[in-house]
Design a protein around this motif. Sequence first.
Motif, PDB file in Angstrom:
ATOM      1  N   VAL A 139       4.209   3.816  10.029  1.00 20.81           N
ATOM      2  CA  VAL A 139       3.617   4.789   9.119  1.00 20.81           C
ATOM      3  C   VAL A 139       2.814   5.800   9.930  1.00 20.81           C
ATOM      4  O   VAL A 139       1.980   5.427  10.751  1.00 20.81           O
ATOM      5  N   ARG A 183       0.804  -1.229   0.000  1.00 16.80           N
ATOM      6  CA  ARG A 183       0.000   0.000   0.000  1.00 16.80           C
ATOM      7  C   ARG A 183       0.838   1.281   0.000  1.00 16.80           C
ATOM      8  O   ARG A 183       0.513   2.224  -0.706  1.00 16.80           O
ATOM      9  N   PHE A 184       1.936   1.313   0.775  1.00 19.98           N
ATOM     10  CA  PHE A 184       2.689   2.539   0.977  1.00 19.98           C
ATOM     11  C   PHE A 184       3.940   2.532   0.087  1.00 19.98           C
ATOM     12  O   PHE A 184       4.888   1.771   0.339  1.00 19.98           O
ATOM     13  N   THR A 215       3.680   7.481  -0.389  1.00 17.69           N
ATOM     14  CA  THR A 215       2.315   7.693  -0.887  1.00 17.69           C
ATOM     15  C   THR A 215       1.440   6.526  -0.470  1.00 17.69           C
ATOM     16  O   THR A 215       1.792   5.358  -0.700  1.00 17.69           O
ATOM     17  N   ASP A 216       0.338   6.858   0.171  1.00 18.02           N
ATOM     18  CA  ASP A 216      -0.682   5.851   0.475  1.00 18.02           C
ATOM     19  C   ASP A 216      -1.477   5.644  -0.811  1.00 18.02           C
ATOM     20  O   ASP A 216      -2.288   6.482  -1.205  1.00 18.02           O
ATOM     21  N   GLN A 217      -1.223   4.511  -1.495  1.00 20.14           N
ATOM     22  CA  GLN A 217      -1.840   4.279  -2.803  1.00 20.14           C
ATOM     23  C   GLN A 217      -3.333   4.022  -2.705  1.00 20.14           C
ATOM     24  O   GLN A 217      -4.065   4.188  -3.681  1.00 20.14           O
ATOM     25  N   THR A 218      -3.810   3.657  -1.522  1.00 22.27           N
ATOM     26  CA  THR A 218      -5.239   3.414  -1.361  1.00 22.27           C
ATOM     27  C   THR A 218      -6.021   4.712  -1.262  1.00 22.27           C
ATOM     28  O   THR A 218      -7.061   4.881  -1.901  1.00 22.27           O
ATOM     29  N   ASP A 272       0.011   2.659  10.572  1.00 20.53           N
ATOM     30  CA  ASP A 272       0.359   1.246  10.426  1.00 20.53           C
ATOM     31  C   ASP A 272       1.733   1.029  11.048  1.00 20.53           C
ATOM     32  O   ASP A 272       2.548   1.950  11.133  1.00 20.53           O
ATOM     33  N   VAL A 330       2.194  10.135   3.287  1.00 22.82           N
ATOM     34  CA  VAL A 330       2.372   9.622   4.635  1.00 22.82           C
ATOM     35  C   VAL A 330       3.866   9.651   4.957  1.00 22.82           C
ATOM     36  O   VAL A 330       4.707   9.803   4.071  1.00 22.82           O
TER      37      VAL A 330
END
Length: 625
Positions: A88, A15-16, A34-37, A77, A42
């Motif tokens: 994170v 994700r990150f 980048t938080d892709q979700t 996270d 972040v």
Amino acid sequence: MADKSIGPGTVLAGRFRLEDLVQETAGAKFWRATDQTLARNVAVNVVDAADERAQALLQAARTSATVTDGHFLRVLDAAQEDGFVYVVNEWGSGISLDKMLGDGPLPARRAAWLVKEVADAITTAHRQGIAHGRLLPENVMVTEAGSVKLIGFVVDAVLNGRPGSRDEGAPPLGEHESDVVNLAGLLYATLVGRWPGSDGSSLPDAPREHGRALRPRQVRAGVPRPLDTICDRVLNAEAHAQTMPIETAHEICAALSDFIGDPAGMQVGPEATTVLDRDELTTEPTETGGQHKATPAVPATPDPEATQAGAPLFFDDDTGVGWVSPARSRGLRSDEDQRYRPAPPPPFPEPEPRPLFAPDPPGGHRRRLPEDTQAPRPAEYPTDYHTGGHSGPGTGSLPPVWGPDADRPEDPEQTDGRESRDAGKNWLRLAAIVAGCLVLLFAVIVAFKLGRDTDQPPADTTGPSPSQATNAPSGPVRIAGVSDFDPQGDAPQEENPDQAPLAVDGDPATAWGTLTYEGNPELGLLKDGVGLVVDLGKPVEVSTVDLTLVGRPTSLDILAADKGASAPTSTDGLTRVASAQDAGPKVNLKLEEPVTTRYLVVWLTSLPPVPGGFKGQIAEIAVRS
């Protein structure tokens, strides 16, 4: 996952995605990711799983996530994956306090508000038994929205170590006690630009005498007495054994709320600190909700420099700020009940700074210019900045208005909710101005016509009238010479006379400088002042003096000799025609009344800090008629 595979483009937890390496310290890497979700930035801290800090980092992340306070950047996270441990955090944009203070101390109300916000967050954490652990200026940030955020909560102490005590041989402070001491250190730093707290900050050290940090009022003019007292009673608690101590973040928060007039943060209920008569009991609460302890109050002679009452009520003799009487605020009463708590008034305006230097000369102390104290910025820094468990400097920006009065427009012509009404007033003003101009134009036309119709011969216009000659535009005055002026010095009475011409050579990169004075910016309390004599060659009318100084703050006077006087050898007979307090580097001094003189003296009375003490420097002098 091998170490070489950690780099831009690496995706953690599916994700990150790591984007920019912000900083690497002792094997711990801090990334912008980048938080892709959710498509947002972040902050990610990564260490090798074999690092001795790895498991402690995971535990610190879990601990910090239990405190839900808007001042802390949330942990999103934390996990161990393919040989690495990562945490994170939310990402924030703004500027850290150490960078902010590079431009100088903050106004007193804004400083008190900022530290109150930090103290409020630390109070919440301490109530849950959790300490920040590394509460340094680098870990306090004002965001681009004007809010205060704390960086590296619990995590930074694991990655970089808890800061040690500044006093040699002193027992190490507990985590909660360190937070409280550093809260007072943050207030001290915002007021004077020097750091008195635990080791680890890049700010220049606070001056110390006999192992204690000097009070803020001894370092910089204009510090309000209530804020000076809060700093001193926390940082030098052993010197106030006979007064109610300030031992918790909640007490600091309440005292600062009281200063800025914020009733929401004042001490109320079971956590209030009550000061009774000397023969009564003193109640001291515990911040974690434990049992209160009652002990006999210790008689003490009131300290004229300290606020005796432990409650946050105050009255400042110098600024006149306060909402109780001076007697009650100092714990001095006759037959009135000191437990009385009047309702607070609206917030007070920021008092104008005035010279308040204490008379006691301290010993020599190491000083550094603010521009010498900037922590190195890695080449990989992004332009917006940062959060997470990182103690590096913030490089973002601030909103135009922030702090306790952010909801008040700085323009006195505007107030909240009245923009349309003000716009109407502005149109009326504009209409009145236009009407006035039309009337004036009509009057000029009529006067011109009447003048042409008269039978009188035209006036002689071959030369300027006396009034025109008198009202000629002002211009620069030629400086015939300049020399050093040290009438109160030891023989020989001179201070770098060979450098004096540099103050009028037209090159701002060169400057005349005083000697370096130790202990106090007011020339070490050895002299009233020192400066330069400016010779204008002949008596001329002077209306303005422009100066280019090196460093800040500098306080100075412009002295003028009588019209027919010879070059001055002392300040006797000189008249002060202009002055500036805490100035620099550009100073424009317009005399209240033009003065005719041949000799001007630029008289420095308070000098800016330099390594090893205090030194004044004048790069350029310009005189205008």
